[in-house]
Enzyme design. Structure first.
Site, PDB file in Angstrom:
ATOM      1  N   GLY A 144      94.091  42.098  21.987  1.00  0.00           N
ATOM      2  CA  GLY A 144      95.344  42.397  21.280  1.00  0.00           C
ATOM      3  C   GLY A 144      95.936  43.737  21.644  1.00  0.00           C
ATOM      4  O   GLY A 144      95.752  44.226  22.751  1.00  0.00           O
ATOM      5  N   GLU A 186      95.595  30.585  24.554  1.00  0.00           N
ATOM      6  CA  GLU A 186      94.989  31.525  23.614  1.00  0.00           C
ATOM      7  C   GLU A 186      95.071  32.944  24.160  1.00  0.00           C
ATOM      8  O   GLU A 186      94.592  33.209  25.264  1.00  0.00           O
ATOM      9  CB  GLU A 186      93.532  31.167  23.367  1.00  0.00           C
ATOM     10  CG  GLU A 186      93.371  30.000  22.412  1.00  0.00           C
ATOM     11  CD  GLU A 186      91.901  29.819  22.081  1.00  0.00           C
ATOM     12  OE1 GLU A 186      91.432  30.422  21.102  1.00  0.00           O
ATOM     13  OE2 GLU A 186      91.222  29.092  22.827  1.00  0.00           O
ATOM     14  N   LEU A 187      95.595  33.856  23.380  1.00  0.00           N
ATOM     15  CA  LEU A 187      95.822  35.231  23.815  1.00  0.00           C
ATOM     16  C   LEU A 187      94.516  35.904  24.291  1.00  0.00           C
ATOM     17  O   LEU A 187      93.549  35.974  23.539  1.00  0.00           O
ATOM     18  CB  LEU A 187      96.417  36.045  22.652  1.00  0.00           C
ATOM     19  CG  LEU A 187      96.751  37.509  22.979  1.00  0.00           C
ATOM     20  CD1 LEU A 187      97.832  37.609  24.028  1.00  0.00           C
ATOM     21  CD2 LEU A 187      97.135  38.268  21.717  1.00  0.00           C
ATOM     22  N   ASP A 188      94.500  36.379  25.530  1.00  0.00           N
ATOM     23  CA  ASP A 188      93.373  37.144  26.088  1.00  0.00           C
ATOM     24  C   ASP A 188      92.073  36.330  26.127  1.00  0.00           C
ATOM     25  O   ASP A 188      90.982  36.898  26.119  1.00  0.00           O
ATOM     26  CB  ASP A 188      93.133  38.439  25.283  1.00  0.00           C
ATOM     27  CG  ASP A 188      94.340  39.359  25.307  1.00  0.00           C
ATOM     28  OD1 ASP A 188      95.156  39.242  26.226  1.00  0.00           O
ATOM     29  OD2 ASP A 188      94.478  40.189  24.393  1.00  0.00           O
ATOM     30  N   GLN A 189      92.193  34.986  26.170  1.00  0.00           N
ATOM     31  CA  GLN A 189      91.000  34.146  26.123  1.00  0.00           C
ATOM     32  C   GLN A 189      90.815  33.321  27.390  1.00  0.00           C
ATOM     33  O   GLN A 189      89.860  32.551  27.467  1.00  0.00           O
ATOM     34  CB  GLN A 189      91.073  33.174  24.919  1.00  0.00           C
ATOM     35  CG  GLN A 189      91.138  33.840  23.562  1.00  0.00           C
ATOM     36  CD  GLN A 189      89.806  34.427  23.149  1.00  0.00           C
ATOM     37  OE1 GLN A 189      88.800  34.223  23.823  1.00  0.00           O
ATOM     38  NE2 GLN A 189      89.796  35.169  22.052  1.00  0.00           N
TER      39      GLN A 189
END
EC number: 3.5.1.10
Lengths: 295, 295, 295, 295
Positions: free
Chosen positions: B211, B236-239
């Site tokens: 994040g 998915e954010l940063d996944q």
């Protein structure tokens, strides 16, 4: 526009470097002197080369707004009240006074570009009054940054004259000379004019692979790490005090060209650190070694 | 002018990437097929996710001058003679055919400049058809390289329209999209259009500090190493699948600004490697992980 | 009791190492041969020293349960069907057959202890038939592990006899000899008996600081990194093919004793890796270099 | 027998640690006090958390032979003449007075063995009065070094009693408790008895992979580096002030078992450093962070 890679030194920061024979009472004398003159010490780093009677090295940063006297008076007082008593070599500088850095380069642009780019965006606290090269190849890249580019061809016949020409361009204009892959060997006379003020990048992990074509030498020896070394230039080729070194891993899959390419990234990184530390007054020469007070 | 950091891929080099369920005979089938068609294998790397029945991954380079058929015929024959039998997903590419790489960026220029500079001097085997930004700040730096710069402002109100505009610029023009510190989250629809073709650089050692403001988070936690992570973008954010990570050492002497400055050098290095490996067809996605056949 | 640092090699794993002049068809021939004999290839790594006509190197692992013939028959068939045709030097080994490793040591115990401890807890796939030393100091530490310790004093007068004594102890008992800081130079005759089967650890980053007292040399030169090098022993002192190297950072704060202490940790780590790779058949000598197929 | 990995601290070395609100004159006051009492400062390291009004941290080493008063008198004088004026928290120790270090461990022996071995050969300036374990497995390895081994089984039912038993063994016997892979969570009451005196090794790069099975978590996430973190234990699991961290590179070729094996070497190295720095009075806790004055 963006955050610089190193925040600009505080406009009110001063730096004091000291070397002398180690003896009791130095820290007390120096810190008490500064305290009484209204200097607020914000960083303090010290080194004794031998607990039993070696050399003493000190670097400190202090804030100047509370000073009870002028900058020149502070210097005079320090010499008379403290330095002369202990036989100190010392240097007082203001962080806001950026050092003037000339760059000498031949044809490889990677180290040059790193220095130009960092300085231009404010990462490196320097001004660059000129670039000097024995080739004309990199003129465009340098002038694009608005920096004067001087082409001084060097041949077997005109070496002395070429050095004279460079020296007259540099005279009074620079505090530091960086050899960013400058493939000419400077004469002892040139070196003597800038003691501990010329920084070179050598493309090997010194003292391995001194001299020419170190990547080819490294490839032939089959090393598993290649390196780069940044050092002050002295009369002896590749023998001056080392400021910084680093390495990168290689394998049998890498040919000599790969080593060169991988090594150039190490060169950039190592030279950048050495130059930054010099510009920030973090390096003190100790015989043929360096004391580097790293942040 | 100077040696490039990576010699240009041989004009006659082809690359074959394969994934399928592991089973006996694959290597024999593939290598015999190529041998019979006059292809000379010069690099071969293989991975089995589990010795007892996992997935099989293969990357090979071969030379094309001796091929006994056209490039298209080779592809057709491979599909019918080998790939269909083993249920392979595969890809045949020519090293000489450089991938088209668009760069999306916001205001930080360090990662962008690294990619521009490397590509322009031939270090990175790509062409850059455009840079897209939600700010106009970096136009000058980009256009200086002769690359089109598109400013598409993004606000809470126009997010969908802005993405549409970007997608229509990109349509048919790119093989890879690099988010070189692009501070907008792409919609699932956008991501779905470029599966495993969007590479992001996140300024932390994922999965730590997912994040916003990871350097501030890292400083507050008091970590002794900071990092950067390059990964494919998924919903998915940063996944998404991680391609490369690295770290740099920090200490109590470094404030949050220092972490940011030191981290930016790690970001440049990590993103550069990830992009290079993708451009050289060295990365195969395996679920939410990557297989990276490094030189 | 605890997880070993390297899971025991599968009881059914075989390894094939090949070197020959590079030429088309090798991979096809080898993989097809193994496939037809029921061997299931689970790891495959290859190297060509030059895409245009250099040497070819291959390491593969395969599973033996499905073999359609005996181990000896496989070897015979391979020689006749494949190896002789391509002029291969090759080696077939079973992972379950641990190599016998003798250790020669003088007085420093750090490298010795690392090897003993790792081997005893199953981390290193070896058996240790004996330790030989020119001093009696480390007898207790070795015998505690139940390993025979032979003290063979070496002086200027008895060097040849001492080597004879060592050679007769080793005769037929060992596959590998590790010099874990053995401070005697082996004669060419000794070395010739174990070609590419003697591994040394040198306490510097070779080729820097060849010979005696490298830490003292490094301290005097003022290097910023110290290193260690593990290599095969040849007739020329510290000149054999390098298997592994690594470095550790030092500073002006470290004296020569510190360098020695920090360096010993690097020595342990570097020697351990080199020995592990040799034991796992991952190293092929290529002239005075090594090809190391690392996991 | 061999050179220790860290030369024994000089028998006459004393160490002073100070924390207080930053303000002008501290260094002058402290160094002048010591100078007047005949103490010779040989190492001096300082940190200010913020140049404009943060916390001040200082570590110095000085030689005691010239002291003009007793050790106790020096402490008293320092409190009255200097420390009380500046509101300092401070600590004066003698390097010759080795700290007493208890080790708590479960079943993994790698971190334990590193500490035992280093301490026994004089590398680590500590004495080990006892090892406590919730299993009996490692008794033999510990008792071989002549160190008492206490097995205190822990179950869901007896957790409080088990802790009581451990606390009564430790009472008055230890200066430091090291959790060398102790798989029980200590109660807040236990932790409160030893504030900043309990060091843990966590087998991940915190804050990534907090909690159980971090290597499995890391493998599932597909990270390219694994790490270990040593920190002081506080009431919050894996949230205490970090002393040291490091990482090792992994690839798709490594399974979860490999990560565990490679990670154990990182754990040993990281824990060793953190413990050494604590034993040498190099760590000062600053809120939930640490200031570490590294040699």
């Amino acid at each position: 526009m963006q955050t610089s890679a190193q925040p600009p030194a505080d406009a009110t920061t001063a730096r004091l470097l000291i070397t002398c024979a180690d003896q009791p009472g130095i820290i007390s004398a120096v810190s008490t002197f500064l305290y009484h003159h209204g200097a607020n010490i914000t960083d303090f780093d010290q080194h004794a080369s031998d607990p039993r009677g070696g050399r003493f090295f000190l670097r400190m940063e202090f804030q100047t707004p509370g000073l009870d006297c002028s900058w020149d008076a502070l210097k005079n007082n320090f010499q008379h009240s403290v330095a002369s008593h202990y036989g100190m070599e010392w240097q007082l500088t203001l962080a806001a006074q950026k050092k003037r850095m000339a760059i000498l380069v031949s044809r490889h642009d990677h180290a040059l570009m790193e220095l130009l780019w960092r300085t231009m965006r404010g990462d490196l606290p320097a001004v660059i009054p000129m670039v000097i090269s024995n080739h004309d190849d990199l003129r465009g890249e340098v002038e694009r940054f608005g920096i004067p580019y001087h082409h001084i061809g060097v041949s077997a016949d005109n070496k002395a004259e070429a050095e004279e020409q460079a020296l007259s361009l540099l005279e009074g204009q620079v505090d530091l000379i960086v050899l960013a892959r400058y493939m000419q060997i400077l004469s002892p006379e040139f070196v003597a004019r800038y003691p501990h003020q010329i920084i070179n990048i050598h493309h090997s992990f010194l003292p391995a692979f001194i001299g020419a074509n170190p990547y080819q030498q490294a490839w032939e020896r089959g090393v598993k790490l290649i390196g780069a070394t940044s050092h002050y230039v002295t009369d002896e080729l590749d023998q001056g005090p080392i400021i910084e070194q680093n390495v990168a891993r290689v394998s049998h899959r890498n040919n000599a060209e790969d080593l060169k390419a991988l090594g150039q990234d190490v060169e950039r990184q190592v030279l950048l650190r050495a130059v930054r530390w010099h510009l920030e007054d973090r390096v003190i020469v100790d015989g043929n070694k360096t004391v580097v007070f790293i942040k």
